[in-house]
Design a protein around this motif. Structure first.
Motif, mmCIF file in Angstrom:
data_model
loop_
_atom_site.group_PDB
_atom_site.id
_atom_site.type_symbol
_atom_site.label_atom_id
_atom_site.label_comp_id
_atom_site.label_asym_id
_atom_site.label_seq_id
_atom_site.Cartn_x
_atom_site.Cartn_y
_atom_site.Cartn_z
ATOM 1 N N LEU A 1 57.671 39.028 -54.754
ATOM 2 C CA LEU A 1 56.869 37.974 -54.124
ATOM 3 C C LEU A 1 57.157 36.598 -54.696
ATOM 4 O O LEU A 1 56.435 35.654 -54.407
ATOM 5 C CB LEU A 1 55.373 38.296 -54.288
ATOM 6 C CG LEU A 1 54.865 39.535 -53.567
ATOM 7 C CD1 LEU A 1 53.387 39.751 -53.865
ATOM 8 C CD2 LEU A 1 55.074 39.411 -52.066
ATOM 9 N N LEU A 2 58.208 36.488 -55.519
ATOM 10 C CA LEU A 2 58.544 35.175 -56.064
ATOM 11 C C LEU A 2 59.022 34.246 -54.952
ATOM 12 O O LEU A 2 59.737 34.663 -54.038
ATOM 13 C CB LEU A 2 59.634 35.304 -57.126
ATOM 14 C CG LEU A 2 59.237 35.992 -58.435
ATOM 15 C CD1 LEU A 2 60.431 36.052 -59.376
ATOM 16 C CD2 LEU A 2 58.073 35.275 -59.100
ATOM 17 N N GLY A 3 58.604 32.995 -55.039
ATOM 18 C CA GLY A 3 59.003 32.024 -54.025
ATOM 19 C C GLY A 3 58.226 32.128 -52.739
ATOM 20 O O GLY A 3 58.609 31.516 -51.738
ATOM 21 N N ALA B 1 56.129 25.692 -60.168
ATOM 22 C CA ALA B 1 57.505 25.471 -60.601
ATOM 23 C C ALA B 1 58.235 26.772 -60.890
ATOM 24 O O ALA B 1 59.425 26.910 -60.588
ATOM 25 C CB ALA B 1 57.518 24.579 -61.847
ATOM 26 N N ILE B 2 57.527 27.754 -61.462
ATOM 27 C CA ILE B 2 58.177 29.007 -61.878
ATOM 28 C C ILE B 2 58.017 30.093 -60.830
ATOM 29 O O ILE B 2 58.999 30.675 -60.363
ATOM 30 C CB ILE B 2 57.611 29.466 -63.238
ATOM 31 C CG1 ILE B 2 57.907 28.412 -64.308
ATOM 32 C CG2 ILE B 2 58.199 30.813 -63.643
ATOM 33 C CD1 ILE B 2 57.299 28.710 -65.655
ATOM 34 N N LEU B 3 56.781 30.377 -60.432
ATOM 35 C CA LEU B 3 56.566 31.438 -59.436
ATOM 36 C C LEU B 3 57.031 31.003 -58.050
ATOM 37 O O LEU B 3 57.404 31.846 -57.232
ATOM 38 C CB LEU B 3 55.086 31.823 -59.396
ATOM 39 C CG LEU B 3 54.500 32.422 -60.675
ATOM 40 C CD1 LEU B 3 53.051 32.848 -60.449
ATOM 41 C CD2 LEU B 3 55.330 33.601 -61.155
ATOM 42 N N GLY B 4 56.997 29.702 -57.777
ATOM 43 C CA GLY B 4 57.470 29.215 -56.483
ATOM 44 C C GLY B 4 58.960 29.029 -56.412
ATOM 45 O O GLY B 4 59.491 28.742 -55.330
ATOM 46 N N LEU B 5 59.659 29.196 -57.555
ATOM 47 C CA LEU B 5 61.119 29.057 -57.621
ATOM 48 C C LEU B 5 61.596 27.709 -57.109
ATOM 49 O O LEU B 5 62.713 27.576 -56.610
ATOM 50 C CB LEU B 5 61.797 30.185 -56.822
ATOM 51 C CG LEU B 5 61.522 31.613 -57.295
ATOM 52 C CD1 LEU B 5 62.247 32.604 -56.399
ATOM 53 C CD2 LEU B 5 61.918 31.796 -58.749
ATOM 54 N N GLY B 6 60.748 26.689 -57.206
ATOM 55 C CA GLY B 6 61.115 25.363 -56.728
ATOM 56 C C GLY B 6 60.988 25.188 -55.227
ATOM 57 O O GLY B 6 61.213 24.095 -54.721
ATOM 58 N N ARG B 7 60.637 26.266 -54.507
ATOM 59 C CA ARG B 7 60.529 26.174 -53.045
ATOM 60 C C ARG B 7 59.152 25.694 -52.604
ATOM 61 O O ARG B 7 58.994 25.210 -51.482
ATOM 62 C CB ARG B 7 60.794 27.541 -52.413
ATOM 63 C CG ARG B 7 62.101 28.198 -52.829
ATOM 64 C CD ARG B 7 62.147 29.614 -52.307
ATOM 65 N NE ARG B 7 63.271 30.363 -52.876
ATOM 66 C CZ ARG B 7 63.401 31.683 -52.774
ATOM 67 N NH1 ARG B 7 62.490 32.391 -52.126
ATOM 68 N NH2 ARG B 7 64.451 32.293 -53.321
#
Length: 315
Positions: free
Chosen positions: A173-175, A253-259
């Protein structure tokens, strides 16, 4: 000689008492509350000066080539709300607000029952165990918590391994908004439970028993007894958790992977990468204005709720 036997510490205390008597501090009793509040007022004043300075920077243009402040202009706000860059900033703002509100609503929905179980449970061991579990997230840093969820929610993490048992190859579920939602709940739910706990403790259990005796179902008891009496704690918890979620930085920043950046992430990039204090100041003030409006919303909703529940007089 006897005076020399007194320790220096007591001598200082005696001197302070004598000085207070000489200055007649008792006459200052009327202004004592204002003296106690003065440090807080000073701190807020310093913050207000910072906000004013942000406002001054935000109404100036900025030469990105010469890295120099330009004349007074609404250029920064135009970049925030007009295409092509405005679309990105508005999407980020909407994402921040929507996810923050959803996480806050979910935290309140889960935190209130947790606080109720702690207060009404007869088992001391159960109460202690729940309190320890609530406090565990606060015993580690934000980065540690975030990377722990990174290991759980990643495709090769615990969740991906569990999904692989059912033949789901991409089970991470990352990003995704759901992954970010789950990660932010870990701190929000314990915080809501701890903030609502005093309000729930003040509710007399006999009120629940009386409602049940009159035939009220558990759902009606919660809706007509527990929630109205716990409203002060719920409003305070909602405001605090909502503001913390809006200002979240590490989770997106981390769990959203920058998206899925939040406004705090974008402002940080503006300051650090673009080195544009003027655009960052404008975006900060926009976020401050929207956050202030959201703070007022729970109070307005409670006022409307109480007005609708107010019994009408029979004329």
């Amino acid at each position: 000689m006897a005076g020399r036997d007194i320790s220096p510490g007591w001598a200082v205390i005696d001197a302070i008492i004598a000085l207070g008597s000489w200055l007649k501090i008792n006459r200052l009793a009327r202004i004592q509350p204002y003296i106690l509040v003065a440090p807080a007022v000073l701190l807020v004043s310093l913050l207000a000066v910072g906000v004013v300075y942000l406002g001054w920077l935000s109404i100036h243009s900025y030469d990105t080539f010469l890295l120099r402040q330009g004349p007074i202009s609404m250029e920064q706000y135009q970049r925030l709300f007009e295409p092509p860059s405005g679309d990105y900033y508005q999407t980020t703002l909407v994402r921040t607000l929507v996810l923050s509100v959803l996480v806050t609503a979910g935290s309140v929905a889960l935190g209130l029952p947790v606080a109720y179980v702690i207060v009404r449970s007869r088992s001391r061991m159960l109460r202690v165990a729940i309190l320890v579990l609530l406090l565990v997230p606060f015993l580690m840093g934000e980065i540690v918590r975030t990377f722990a969820w990174y290991m759980i929610l990643s495709n090769r993490g615990a969740l991906g391994w569990f999904a692989g048992l059912f033949g789901i190859e991409d089970g991470g579920l990352l990003g995704t908004p759901l992954g970010l939602f789950i990660g932010m709940l870990q701190v929000s739910v314990p915080l809501v439970a701890l903030l609502v706990l005093p309000a729930v403790r003040r509710i007399d259990p006999n009120l629940e028993r009386a409602a049940a005796t009159l035939g009220a179902s558990p759902a009606r008891i919660w809706w007509h007894v527990m929630i109205p009496l716990a409203l002060p704690g719920l409003v305070a918890a909602t405001v605090v958790v909502l503001l913390l979620n809006i200002a979240e930085y590490d989770m997106p920043a981390i769990l959203g992977l920058g998206r899925l950046p939040f406004v705090a992430n974008v402002i940080g990039d503006i300051y650090r990468l673009q080195q544009n204090l003027y655009l960052g100041s404008a975006f900060s003030l926009v976020l401050l204005a929207v956050s202030s409006a959201l703070i007022i919303t729970p109070f307005l909703l409670v006022r409307l709720y109480l007005r609708l529940r107010k019994p009408r007089s029979i004329s």
